[in-house]
Design a protein around this motif. Structure first.
Motif, PDB file in Angstrom:
ATOM      1  N   VAL A 154       0.835  -1.203   0.000  1.00  0.00           N
ATOM      2  CA  VAL A 154       0.000   0.000   0.000  1.00  0.00           C
ATOM      3  C   VAL A 154       0.872   1.256   0.000  1.00  0.00           C
ATOM      4  CG1 VAL A 154      -1.786   1.292   1.223  1.00  0.00           C
ATOM      5  CG2 VAL A 154      -1.913  -1.191   1.119  1.00  0.00           C
ATOM      6  N   ALA A 155       1.979   1.226   0.736  1.00  0.00           N
ATOM      7  CA  ALA A 155       2.877   2.389   0.768  1.00  0.00           C
ATOM      8  C   ALA A 155       3.469   2.668  -0.613  1.00  0.00           C
ATOM      9  CB  ALA A 155       3.996   2.152   1.780  1.00  0.00           C
ATOM     10  N   VAL A 156       3.907   1.628  -1.302  1.00  0.00           N
ATOM     11  CA  VAL A 156       4.463   1.785  -2.647  1.00  0.00           C
ATOM     12  C   VAL A 156       3.391   2.285  -3.609  1.00  0.00           C
ATOM     13  CG1 VAL A 156       5.353   0.469  -4.613  1.00  0.00           C
ATOM     14  CG2 VAL A 156       6.336   0.132  -2.345  1.00  0.00           C
ATOM     15  N   LEU A 157       2.169   1.790  -3.457  1.00  0.00           N
ATOM     16  CA  LEU A 157       1.044   2.237  -4.280  1.00  0.00           C
ATOM     17  C   LEU A 157       0.812   3.738  -4.114  1.00  0.00           C
ATOM     18  CD1 LEU A 157      -1.138   0.886  -6.155  1.00  0.00           C
ATOM     19  CD2 LEU A 157      -2.638   0.884  -4.155  1.00  0.00           C
ATOM     20  N   ILE A 158       0.896   4.208  -2.870  1.00  0.00           N
ATOM     21  CA  ILE A 158       0.688   5.634  -2.588  1.00  0.00           C
ATOM     22  C   ILE A 158       1.835   6.474  -3.150  1.00  0.00           C
ATOM     23  CG2 ILE A 158       0.616   7.353  -0.725  1.00  0.00           C
ATOM     24  CD1 ILE A 158      -0.925   5.240   0.928  1.00  0.00           C
ATOM     25  N   ILE A 159       3.072   6.010  -2.971  1.00  0.00           N
ATOM     26  CA  ILE A 159       4.230   6.755  -3.473  1.00  0.00           C
ATOM     27  C   ILE A 159       4.149   6.928  -4.989  1.00  0.00           C
ATOM     28  CG2 ILE A 159       6.735   6.666  -3.815  1.00  0.00           C
ATOM     29  CD1 ILE A 159       6.908   5.277  -1.044  1.00  0.00           C
ATOM     30  N   ALA A 160       3.749   5.862  -5.684  1.00  0.00           N
ATOM     31  CA  ALA A 160       3.740   5.885  -7.147  1.00  0.00           C
ATOM     32  C   ALA A 160       2.506   6.573  -7.733  1.00  0.00           C
ATOM     33  CB  ALA A 160       3.856   4.462  -7.693  1.00  0.00           C
ATOM     34  N   PHE A 161       1.361   6.445  -7.071  1.00  0.00           N
ATOM     35  CA  PHE A 161       0.110   6.918  -7.677  1.00  0.00           C
ATOM     36  C   PHE A 161      -0.688   7.853  -6.767  1.00  0.00           C
ATOM     37  CE2 PHE A 161       0.805   2.599  -9.509  1.00  0.00           C
ATOM     38  CZ  PHE A 161       1.122   3.004 -10.799  1.00  0.00           C
ATOM     39  N   GLU A 162       0.019   8.634  -5.933  1.00  0.00           N
ATOM     40  CA  GLU A 162      -0.675   9.518  -4.981  1.00  0.00           C
ATOM     41  C   GLU A 162      -1.604  10.498  -5.682  1.00  0.00           C
ATOM     42  OE1 GLU A 162       0.267  12.846  -1.512  1.00  0.00           O
ATOM     43  OE2 GLU A 162       1.860  11.490  -2.180  1.00  0.00           O
ATOM     44  N   THR A 163      -1.107  11.183  -6.700  1.00  0.00           N
ATOM     45  CA  THR A 163      -1.935  12.197  -7.374  1.00  0.00           C
ATOM     46  C   THR A 163      -3.046  11.568  -8.209  1.00  0.00           C
ATOM     47  OG1 THR A 163      -0.316  12.243  -9.186  1.00  0.00           O
ATOM     48  CG2 THR A 163      -0.077  13.906  -7.461  1.00  0.00           C
ATOM     49  N   LEU A 164      -2.830  10.372  -8.701  1.00  0.00           N
ATOM     50  CA  LEU A 164      -3.807   9.723  -9.573  1.00  0.00           C
ATOM     51  C   LEU A 164      -4.930   9.050  -8.794  1.00  0.00           C
ATOM     52  CD1 LEU A 164      -4.447   8.992 -12.548  1.00  0.00           C
ATOM     53  CD2 LEU A 164      -3.127   6.883 -12.206  1.00  0.00           C
ATOM     54  N   LEU A 165      -4.580   8.362  -7.689  1.00  0.00           N
ATOM     55  CA  LEU A 165      -5.571   7.554  -6.971  1.00  0.00           C
ATOM     56  C   LEU A 165      -5.958   8.097  -5.598  1.00  0.00           C
ATOM     57  CD1 LEU A 165      -4.097   3.980  -7.705  1.00  0.00           C
ATOM     58  CD2 LEU A 165      -5.966   5.129  -8.902  1.00  0.00           C
ATOM     59  N   ARG A 215      13.343   5.948  -6.198  1.00  0.00           N
ATOM     60  CA  ARG A 215      14.266   6.247  -5.089  1.00  0.00           C
ATOM     61  C   ARG A 215      13.509   6.303  -3.768  1.00  0.00           C
ATOM     62  NH1 ARG A 215      19.338   8.095  -5.747  1.00  0.00           N
ATOM     63  NH2 ARG A 215      19.187   9.352  -3.860  1.00  0.00           N
ATOM     64  N   SER A 216      12.339   6.929  -3.750  1.00  0.00           N
ATOM     65  CA  SER A 216      11.516   7.003  -2.529  1.00  0.00           C
ATOM     66  C   SER A 216      11.061   5.618  -2.091  1.00  0.00           C
ATOM     67  CB  SER A 216      10.289   7.886  -2.774  1.00  0.00           C
ATOM     68  OG  SER A 216      10.662   9.204  -3.086  1.00  0.00           O
ATOM     69  N   ILE A 217      10.649   4.806  -3.062  1.00  0.00           N
ATOM     70  CA  ILE A 217      10.198   3.445  -2.760  1.00  0.00           C
ATOM     71  C   ILE A 217      11.333   2.626  -2.159  1.00  0.00           C
ATOM     72  CG2 ILE A 217       9.497   1.249  -3.824  1.00  0.00           C
ATOM     73  CD1 ILE A 217       7.858   2.959  -5.846  1.00  0.00           C
ATOM     74  N   THR A 218      12.510   2.707  -2.789  1.00  0.00           N
ATOM     75  CA  THR A 218      13.670   1.929  -2.322  1.00  0.00           C
ATOM     76  C   THR A 218      14.066   2.337  -0.910  1.00  0.00           C
ATOM     77  OG1 THR A 218      14.474   1.736  -4.596  1.00  0.00           O
ATOM     78  CG2 THR A 218      16.052   1.296  -2.839  1.00  0.00           C
ATOM     79  N   PHE A 219      14.123   3.662  -0.657  1.00  0.00           N
ATOM     80  CA  PHE A 219      14.533   4.137   0.667  1.00  0.00           C
ATOM     81  C   PHE A 219      13.510   3.744   1.725  1.00  0.00           C
ATOM     82  CE2 PHE A 219      15.721   7.249   3.948  1.00  0.00           C
ATOM     83  CZ  PHE A 219      17.098   7.077   3.931  1.00  0.00           C
ATOM     84  N   TRP A 220      12.207   3.831   1.378  1.00  0.00           N
ATOM     85  CA  TRP A 220      11.166   3.470   2.353  1.00  0.00           C
ATOM     86  C   TRP A 220      11.229   1.981   2.683  1.00  0.00           C
ATOM     87  CZ3 TRP A 220       6.979   0.331   3.096  1.00  0.00           C
ATOM     88  CH2 TRP A 220       6.114   0.681   4.143  1.00  0.00           C
TER      89      TRP A 220
END
Length: 346
Positions: free
Chosen positions: A106-117, A188-193
């Motif tokens: 869910v965290a990766v989903l939010i990082i990648a698609f925050e503005t869309l979803l 980069r955000s996903i990897t660090f998180w």
């Protein structure tokens, strides 16, 4: 007496680790000043003569980070011990039943698609959106594992383990797919998180985390009798008057609360929930009345020390804390496995 000395030793080591974590960094602060600020913070001394700049660095930047490290480490340690007790398996950890993988998906989903979803939720929750999403993902995954493992209204431990592996595989595959579709900045955000960090700790985050971590840490030791009974089997536990179904349900719920909340603020931090209970049993025995609180103490110590190493080893760059815990934990864990492999295979 031996266990009392272990508690004292772990507490003293944790206090030292807190002092060094507050004192050392890109700007070093004398230990004496650090402990004066710490005494003022806990209300022991009034207004010590400390450089205001140093006090500000400690109180606004380092103190929230240290407190988050203590809570996250304690939550991972005690949850790991409880999960290992439920599964009667020393290689079990909270991630085994999907808590970490659900949170990361869910965290990766939010990082990648925050503005869309998630634009609507983002306006309401602000910078807490990622934490809230990760916590929700952890809870949904654990709930799914628990319900799918039920047979005749009772959760079967072996089925729970197998369903957890399946959920982990599915969440891992979806996380990988989203990472593949992400742009460079998102990746980069996903990897660090996913490698974990306490760098985002603030007083707001700490205050949000306190109830979700402290409630499980206070309540889980009350299930130590049930976890001790589980070691001889569920049937035997039932014969001595315990309710195995209730014990499993409550332990899984409390561990999900603690680990889900921790992961939501710190990212994925591996090895603490797996290794810490092993070390505790090694030095003090297998009684969960000792193992659970001692695992919380040692987990807090391991994570505060690992965070200190992550900040100092290649200054001014900060290593992900999950890398440090893995580098520290893997050799120790391999040593334990090699030393006790005959016990583990019989």
């Amino acid at each position: 007496m031996k266990r009392f000395l272990i508690y004292i030793t772990l507490s003293f080591a944790l206090l030292l680790s807190i002092g060094f974590s507050l004192s050392l960094g890109s700007m070093n602060i004398p230990l004496k000043e650090t402990y004066l600020v710490l005494l003022k913070f806990i209300g022991v001394s009034g207004n010590p003569a400390v450089n205001p700049l140093n006090e500000g660095i400690i109180m606004m930047i380092r103190m929230p980070r240290v407190l988050m490290g203590i809570m996250v480490g304690g939550a991972l340690g005690i949850s790991g011990a409880a999960i290992q007790g439920i599964f009667r398996n020393p290689l079990a950890e909270p991630g085994l039943i999907g808590i970490s993988s659900g949170a990361s998906f869910v965290a990766v989903l939010i990082i990648a698609f925050e503005t869309l979803l998630f634009s609507g939720l983002s306006e309401v929750l602000g910078h807490y959106l990622l934490a809230f999403g990760a916590f929700a993902g952890a809870g949904i995954a654990a709930l799914l594992v628990y319900h799918l493992s039920k047979t005749d209204g009772q959760a079967n431990v072996i089925t729970m383990l197998l369903v957890g592996i399946a959920i982990n595989a599915m969440a891992g595959a979806l996380t990988g797919l989203i990472s593949y579709l992400a742009n460079e900045q998102q990746l980069r955000s996903i990897t660090f998180w996913m490698l974990g960090s306490l760098g985002g700790a603030t007083w707001q985050n700490v205050s949000c985390l306190i109830p979700f971590v402290m409630i499980p840490m206070i309540l889980l030791p009350f299930f130590s009798k049930g976890l001790n009974a589980f070691a001889i089997g569920e049937k035997q536990a039932e014969m001595i008057g315990l309710n195995p179904g209730l014990t499993k349900s409550m332990v899984v719920l409390l561990c999900t609360m603690a680990v889900g909340a921790s992961v939501s603020f710190s990212g994925i931090i591996g090895f603490v929930g797996l290794l810490v209970p092993h070390l505790v049993r090694l030095i003090g025995g297998v009684d969960h009345k000792f193992v659970l609180p001692a695992s919380a103490l040692l987990g807090a110590l391991v994570l505060t020390f690992s965070d200190l190493v992550a900040r100092l080893v290649i200054q001014p760059i900060e290593l992900p804390i999950g890398v440090v815990t893995a580098l520290i934990g893997t050799p120790v864990f391999l040593y334990i496995l090699i030393r006790d492999k005959k016990k583990l295979t019989h």
